[in-house]
Motif scaffolding. Structure first.
Motif, short mmCIF file in Angstrom:
data_model
loop_
_atom_site.label_atom_id
_atom_site.label_comp_id
_atom_site.label_asym_id
_atom_site.label_seq_id
_atom_site.Cartn_x
_atom_site.Cartn_y
_atom_site.Cartn_z
N GLN A 7 36.86 26.45 63.12
CA GLN A 7 37.43 27.76 63.46
C GLN A 7 39.30 28.20 62.89
OE1 GLN A 7 35.83 31.13 64.90
NE2 GLN A 7 36.77 32.38 63.94
N ILE A 8 39.17 27.65 61.67
CA ILE A 8 41.01 28.99 61.31
C ILE A 8 40.97 29.89 60.31
CG2 ILE A 8 41.22 26.31 61.30
CD1 ILE A 8 41.44 26.11 58.31
N LEU A 9 42.35 30.44 60.71
CA LEU A 9 42.68 31.22 59.64
C LEU A 9 43.51 30.98 58.64
CD1 LEU A 9 43.39 33.35 62.92
CD2 LEU A 9 41.09 33.52 61.39
N ILE A 10 43.13 31.36 57.46
CA ILE A 10 44.27 31.45 56.48
C ILE A 10 44.53 32.48 55.35
CG2 ILE A 10 43.21 28.24 56.72
CD1 ILE A 10 41.55 29.86 54.12
N ASP A 11 45.66 32.43 55.15
CA ASP A 11 46.08 33.51 54.08
C ASP A 11 44.55 33.50 53.01
OD1 ASP A 11 46.47 31.74 51.91
OD2 ASP A 11 48.72 31.40 53.34
N GLN A 12 44.81 34.85 51.94
CA GLN A 12 44.43 34.77 51.46
C GLN A 12 44.33 34.00 49.80
OE1 GLN A 12 41.31 37.15 51.15
NE2 GLN A 12 40.61 36.89 49.06
N GLU A 13 45.38 33.30 49.53
CA GLU A 13 45.63 32.37 48.46
C GLU A 13 45.56 31.14 48.43
OE1 GLU A 13 47.98 29.54 45.98
OE2 GLU A 13 48.54 29.58 48.55
N ARG A 14 45.04 31.09 50.22
CA ARG A 14 44.56 29.59 50.43
C ARG A 14 43.26 29.52 50.07
NH1 ARG A 14 48.79 29.20 55.00
NH2 ARG A 14 50.02 27.23 54.37
N LEU A 15 42.71 30.88 50.52
CA LEU A 15 41.45 30.46 50.72
C LEU A 15 40.41 31.19 49.31
CD1 LEU A 15 38.26 31.41 51.52
CD2 LEU A 15 38.72 34.06 51.22
N GLU A 16 41.50 31.65 48.15
CA GLU A 16 41.21 31.66 47.28
C GLU A 16 41.26 30.40 45.94
OE1 GLU A 16 43.36 34.81 45.04
OE2 GLU A 16 42.78 36.15 45.83
N ARG A 17 42.52 29.65 46.83
CA ARG A 17 42.35 27.98 46.33
C ARG A 17 41.26 27.07 46.25
NH1 ARG A 17 48.01 24.96 48.29
NH2 ARG A 17 47.63 26.88 48.98
N LEU A 18 40.58 26.91 47.85
CA LEU A 18 39.98 26.65 48.79
C LEU A 18 38.51 27.08 47.64
CD1 LEU A 18 39.92 27.15 52.43
CD2 LEU A 18 40.07 24.70 50.83
N ARG A 19 38.40 27.46 47.37
CA ARG A 19 37.24 28.29 46.32
C ARG A 19 37.10 28.49 44.82
NH1 ARG A 19 36.89 35.29 49.28
NH2 ARG A 19 35.65 34.41 50.68
N GLY A 20 38.41 27.46 44.80
CA GLY A 20 37.76 27.71 42.92
C GLY A 20 38.01 26.95 43.11
N ALA A 21 38.40 25.74 44.10
CA ALA A 21 38.05 24.27 43.83
C ALA A 21 36.79 23.63 44.40
CB ALA A 21 38.82 23.21 44.63
N ALA A 22 36.41 24.20 45.03
CA ALA A 22 34.72 24.13 45.60
C ALA A 22 33.84 24.61 44.60
CB ALA A 22 34.28 25.15 46.85
N GLY A 23 34.11 26.04 43.61
CA GLY A 23 33.22 25.91 41.94
C GLY A 23 33.93 25.27 40.95
N GLU A 24 35.20 24.74 40.93
CA GLU A 24 35.50 22.83 39.99
C GLU A 24 33.94 22.18 40.18
OE1 GLU A 24 39.54 22.94 39.66
OE2 GLU A 24 39.55 25.50 38.85
N ARG A 25 34.58 22.06 41.95
CA ARG A 25 33.54 20.54 41.95
C ARG A 25 32.20 20.88 41.96
NH1 ARG A 25 36.92 18.73 46.99
NH2 ARG A 25 35.64 17.57 46.81
#
Length: 73
Positions: A7-25
């Motif tokens: 479990q890690i804590l990240i900021d909203q901007e990183r989470l959005e980048r992760l979700r975007g990359a996941a969606g693209e892939r």
């Protein structure tokens, strides 16, 4: 098989980048994170990398055709 939870804590901007990359892939956010870890911290040891280098740099050797090779085996 995956068996450990992290479990890690990240900021909203990183989470959005992760979700975007996941969606693209077309993969999960967790898979994007696992892939990023593998890229940042390769599992290959220096000894394994050296062995691979030696194999790739080795001189070519003659190999019989498949029929002859089958007879030898």
């Amino acid at each position: 098989m995956l068996s450990e939870r992290l479990q890690i804590l990240i900021d909203q901007e990183r989470l959005e980048r992760l979700r975007g990359a996941a969606g693209e892939r077309g993969v999960s956010v967790a898979q994007v994170i696992r892939d990023a870890i593998d890229q940042a911290i390769p599992a290959d040891s220096p000894a394994r990398q050296e062995a691979l280098r030696q194999v790739l740099e080795a001189e070519l050797m003659p190999v019989p055709d498949p029929g002859e090779l089958k007879q030898q085996l």
